[in-house]
Enzyme design. Structure first.
Site, PDB file in Angstrom:
ATOM      1  N   ASN A   1      -6.258  -6.110   4.951  1.00  0.00           N
ATOM      2  CA  ASN A   1      -4.868  -6.472   4.684  1.00  0.00           C
ATOM      3  C   ASN A   1      -4.880  -7.743   3.841  1.00  0.00           C
ATOM      4  O   ASN A   1      -5.937  -8.314   3.547  1.00  0.00           O
ATOM      5  CB  ASN A   1      -4.103  -6.680   6.001  1.00  0.00           C
ATOM      6  CG  ASN A   1      -2.601  -6.794   5.771  1.00  0.00           C
ATOM      7  OD1 ASN A   1      -2.012  -5.948   5.106  1.00  0.00           O
ATOM      8  ND2 ASN A   1      -1.975  -7.832   6.286  1.00  0.00           N
TER       9      ASN A   1
ATOM     10  N   ASP B   1      -3.781  -2.299   4.211  1.00  0.00           N
ATOM     11  CA  ASP B   1      -3.967  -1.626   2.918  1.00  0.00           C
ATOM     12  C   ASP B   1      -5.018  -0.524   3.000  1.00  0.00           C
ATOM     13  O   ASP B   1      -5.011   0.419   2.212  1.00  0.00           O
ATOM     14  CB  ASP B   1      -4.336  -2.645   1.848  1.00  0.00           C
ATOM     15  CG  ASP B   1      -3.185  -3.616   1.642  1.00  0.00           C
ATOM     16  OD1 ASP B   1      -3.065  -4.575   2.427  1.00  0.00           O
ATOM     17  OD2 ASP B   1      -2.369  -3.375   0.736  1.00  0.00           O
TER      18      ASP B   1
ATOM     19  N   ALA C   1       0.793  -1.233   0.000  1.00  0.00           N
ATOM     20  CA  ALA C   1       0.000   0.000   0.000  1.00  0.00           C
ATOM     21  C   ALA C   1       0.833   1.296   0.000  1.00  0.00           C
ATOM     22  O   ALA C   1       0.632   2.156  -0.860  1.00  0.00           O
ATOM     23  CB  ALA C   1      -0.964  -0.034   1.183  1.00  0.00           C
TER      24      ALA C   1
HETATM   25  O1  MRU Z   1       1.190  -7.542  -2.984  1.00  0.00           O
HETATM   26  P1  MRU Z   1       0.015  -6.720  -2.672  1.00  0.00           P
HETATM   27  O2  MRU Z   1       0.131  -5.259  -3.070  1.00  0.00           O
HETATM   28  O3  MRU Z   1      -1.295  -7.303  -3.122  1.00  0.00           O
HETATM   29  O4  MRU Z   1      -0.052  -6.815  -1.130  1.00  0.00           O
HETATM   30  C1  MRU Z   1      -0.524  -5.858  -0.365  1.00  0.00           C
HETATM   31  C2  MRU Z   1       0.362  -5.830   0.778  1.00  0.00           C
HETATM   32  O5  MRU Z   1       1.529  -5.583   0.630  1.00  0.00           O
HETATM   33  C3  MRU Z   1      -0.127  -6.233   2.057  1.00  0.00           C
HETATM   34  O6  MRU Z   1      -1.423  -6.499   2.259  1.00  0.00           O
HETATM   35  C4  MRU Z   1       0.698  -5.732   3.196  1.00  0.00           C
HETATM   36  O7  MRU Z   1       0.641  -6.683   4.178  1.00  0.00           O
HETATM   37  C5  MRU Z   1       0.246  -4.372   3.695  1.00  0.00           C
HETATM   38  S1  MRU Z   1       0.877  -3.061   2.738  1.00  0.00           S
HETATM   39  C6  MRU Z   1       2.473  -2.796   3.404  1.00  0.00           C
END
Ligand code: MRU
Length: 306
Positions: free
Chosen positions: A201, A191, A4
Site C-alpha cells: 500500500n 494496491d 488501485a
Molecule cells: O496515488 P496512488 O495511485 O499512488 O496511490 C495508491 C493508492 O491509492 C493507495 O495506496 C491506496 O491507499 C490504496 S488503493 C485504494
C-alpha cells in the site's frame, strides 16, 4: 488516474475505447488493437495488480467473440461490469468493515482509498462511510501522506464532503496520536496483496502497522479481491514503483533540497501479513492463515469472464 481499483476500471474503459476506435473490420484487427492498447496500459504503473487483472478480464471476455461487432460490444460491456461490480463490492466491504469497529470508534487511515480511488464508494473510506452512516464512527485521523499528499488533498476533501469528523495530521504524528490513546483501529486500502497476506500500500503504511502493533491497536486492510494476486507468493514478489526524485526535492515546483542530493522515492511499501489483523474483501473478512482465507475469498463467486 490513481488508486488501485480506479486504475483497473480506467484500464478496462481504455481497452473498451481502443475497441470502439479500432480501425478494422475483423476479429484479427480487433485483437491487434486490443493487444497494442493493452501493452501500453499495462506499462503505466507496476504495483496495483488491479491494472493487469482488469486488462486480462476484458481480453479474456473478448476472446469469446465471433464477430468484430460482438467483440467491441463485449469490451464495452465488460468494462461497465467491472466498474459496477467495484461499487457494489465496495459497499459490501463497507458493511463488513464497519461491523469490525466498536461503537464510537476512532480510526486512523492513510493515503486515499475513497470514492476518488475506486469506482465510486471507497474501500478503507467505504468502511468509514458505512460506519458513519450507522452512527458508529467518532473520529478519523487522516495522515497527510507525503510526498504527494493524497491524504491532505483527497481524503480530507472526501471526509469533509460526507460530514465525517476528522483531523488531518503529519505522517510523523501517527506514533504520538496512537500513544495518546486516540486510535481504536487503523484501516488502509491496498494496491496488491500477496497470497500469504503481505499487502503493498502507499508508502508509510508499513510503519503505521508496526506502530499499531506496538500500541495494541488492530490494523485492517480493506480491498476488493481484484487487488489480491495469488500468483505473488509473498510481498517480495510485488514490484514497487519508484517515482521521480522531484516529488521529494520540490514542493509545488519550488526546490527545497540542496543540489546534488541522492533521493529514494518508493511509492509503496509492503506490510507483512503478521501485522495485519484482517483483510476485508467484498467476499468476506479474511483472517490468518491468509493462504487459505484469501484463496477462498478469490474463488467465491468471482466470474471467469464477462
Ligand atoms: O496515488 P496512488 O495511485 O499512488 O496511490 C495508491 C493508492 O491509492 C493507495 O495506496 C491506496 O491507499 C490504496 S488503493 C485504494
Amino acid at each position: 488516474v490513481r488508486g488501485a481499483p480506479l486504475i483497473g476500471i480506467a484500464a478496462a474503459y481504455g481497452l473498451a475505447l481502443a475497441a470502439v476506435h479500432c480501425d478494422g473490420h475483423d476479429l484479427k484487427a480487433l485483437r491487434q488493437c486490443l493487444r497494442d492498447a493493452g501493452e501500453t496500459l499495462r506499462a503505466t504503473r507496476p504495483t496495483a495488480v488491479n491494472l493487469a487483472w482488469a486488462l486480462d478480464r476484458v481480453l479474456r471476455a473478448v476472446s469469446s467473440a465471433s464477430t468484430f461487432g460482438e467483440g467491441v460490444a463485449i469490451a464495452v460491456r465488460t468494462a461497465r461490469t467491472i466498474h459496477e461490480e467495484d461499487i457494489e463490492g465496495n459497499r459490501r466491504i463497507g458493511r463488513l468493515g464497519a461491523a469490525l469497529l466498536r461503537p464510537g470508534a476512532r480510526v486512523m487511515t492513510h493515503c486515499n482509498a475513497g470514492a476518488l480511488a475506486t469506482g465510486g464508494y471507497g474501500t478503507a473510506l467505504g468502511v468509514l462511510a458505512a460506519a458513519h452512516e450507522e452512527g458508529a464512527l467518532q473520529h478519523v485521523h487522516v495522515n497527510e501522506t507525503r510526498p504527494l499528499l493524497q491524504g491532505a488533498r483527497l481524503t480530507a476533501w472526501e471526509l469533509r464532503e460526507s460530514g465525517v469528523p476528522f483531523t488531518l495530521e503529519p505522517d510523523s504524528a501517527a506514533g504520538l496520536t496512537m500513544r495518546r490513546g486516540l486510535v481504536d483501529a487503523v484501516i488502509t486500502g491496498a494496491d496488491r496483496i500477496a497470497a500469504n497476506g503481505d499487502a503493498a500500500n502507499k508508502i508509510g503504511t508499513y510503519q503505521l502497522a508496526v506502530l499499531a502493533h506496538a500500541n495494541g491497536i488492530p490494523f485492517y486492510i480493506a480491498a476488493p479481491t481484484s487487488t489480491i494476486d495469488l500468483a505473488a507468493a509473498t510481498g517480495d514478489d510485488i514490484p514497487i514503483e519508484e517515482r521521480s526524485p522531484d516529488e521529494v526535492l520540490c514542493v509545488r515546483g519550488t526546490r527545497i533540497a540542496p543540489e546534488g542530493v541522492l533521493v529514494s522515492n518508493p511509492a509503496f511499501d509492503v506490510t507483512p501479513a503478521e501485522l495485519i489483523d484482517a483483510i476485508i474483501t467484498e467476499n468476506g473478512v479474511a483472517r490468518p492463515p491468509y493462504e487459505r482465507t484469501l484463496a477462498e475469498a478469490c474463488h467465491q463467486g468471482v466470474p471467469a469472464h464477462g
